[in-house]
Write a protein that holds these residues in place. Sequence first.
Motif, PDB file in Angstrom:
ATOM      1  N   ARG A  31       0.821  -1.219   0.000  1.00 27.46           N
ATOM      2  CA  ARG A  31       0.000   0.000   0.000  1.00 27.46           C
ATOM      3  C   ARG A  31       0.852   1.265   0.000  1.00 27.46           C
ATOM      4  O   ARG A  31       0.486   2.271  -0.600  1.00 27.46           O
ATOM      5  CB  ARG A  31      -0.896   0.041   1.234  1.00 27.46           C
ATOM      6  CG  ARG A  31      -2.047  -0.902   1.206  1.00 27.46           C
ATOM      7  CD  ARG A  31      -2.839  -0.765   2.498  1.00 27.46           C
ATOM      8  NE  ARG A  31      -3.868  -1.772   2.601  1.00 27.46           N
ATOM      9  CZ  ARG A  31      -4.452  -2.098   3.745  1.00 27.46           C
ATOM     10  NH1 ARG A  31      -4.100  -1.488   4.868  1.00 27.46           N
ATOM     11  NH2 ARG A  31      -5.379  -3.025   3.770  1.00 27.46           N
ATOM     12  N   LYS A  35       2.472  -1.054  -4.888  1.00 27.24           N
ATOM     13  CA  LYS A  35       1.071  -0.941  -5.279  1.00 27.24           C
ATOM     14  C   LYS A  35       0.295  -1.957  -4.452  1.00 27.24           C
ATOM     15  O   LYS A  35       0.829  -2.998  -4.064  1.00 27.24           O
ATOM     16  CB  LYS A  35       0.894  -1.186  -6.778  1.00 27.24           C
ATOM     17  CG  LYS A  35       1.373  -2.520  -7.272  1.00 27.24           C
ATOM     18  CD  LYS A  35       1.195  -2.620  -8.773  1.00 27.24           C
ATOM     19  CE  LYS A  35       1.600  -4.016  -9.218  1.00 27.24           C
ATOM     20  NZ  LYS A  35       1.360  -4.240 -10.621  1.00 27.24           N
ATOM     21  N   LYS A  38      -3.087  -7.500  -5.262  1.00 31.23           N
ATOM     22  CA  LYS A  38      -4.303  -7.888  -5.974  1.00 31.23           C
ATOM     23  C   LYS A  38      -5.235  -8.695  -5.075  1.00 31.23           C
ATOM     24  O   LYS A  38      -6.441  -8.494  -5.062  1.00 31.23           O
ATOM     25  CB  LYS A  38      -3.939  -8.674  -7.231  1.00 31.23           C
ATOM     26  CG  LYS A  38      -5.131  -9.017  -8.091  1.00 31.23           C
ATOM     27  CD  LYS A  38      -4.706  -9.656  -9.390  1.00 31.23           C
ATOM     28  CE  LYS A  38      -5.914  -9.904 -10.277  1.00 31.23           C
ATOM     29  NZ  LYS A  38      -5.534 -10.464 -11.576  1.00 31.23           N
TER      30      LYS A  38
END
Length: 190
Positions: A31, A35, A38
């Motif tokens: 986070r 990124k 998923k």
Amino acid sequence: GLNNYSGVKLAQRFRVPFALEYNGSEIWIGRNWGKPLKYEALSQKIEDLNLSAANLVVVVSRPMKDELLRRGVSAEKILVNPNGVDPDRYFPDIDGSPVRKRCSLEGKTIWGFIGTCGPWHGAEVLAEAFGRLIDRRPDLRDSIRLLLIGDGTRMPQVKEAIHRHHMADLVTLTGLIPQKEGPTHLAACD
């Protein structure tokens, strides 16, 4: 490692204690430094499984222990084993002048960094701070230098800060060096 629960399975299979080294939440890292994952919910379950199944969780700092306590890990199974140095290799009287000479840093005040330039070390933050100082105090261009020892995933951001602040002539990037040269490089820094 992310989504790895092999330690849990091996400890169960061979009926041995499970010691887990915990350096931080992979979910938080995704986070904040990458990124978002998923399959974050699945990753969270695997992370929680590792922490609950471990007989011992080893961390390197009190803040990391505090994080685990907030997550419900029992204090009795957390061991804080701080990072440290070998005082026989790193000590105040090491002569850094050969590195200063080789890097043309003699007579300057040296800001220094030694590490892997990962997101958790902040080498890019140091490069940005150095650049801002030079922007605000151009009179320091003749007296200070930045010596960055190491390499890693944040080196592009370091180089971008160097370029943006027009300070290539003030920064020495050594790249990775042999471990045995670490003490003399660090001793070259003020």
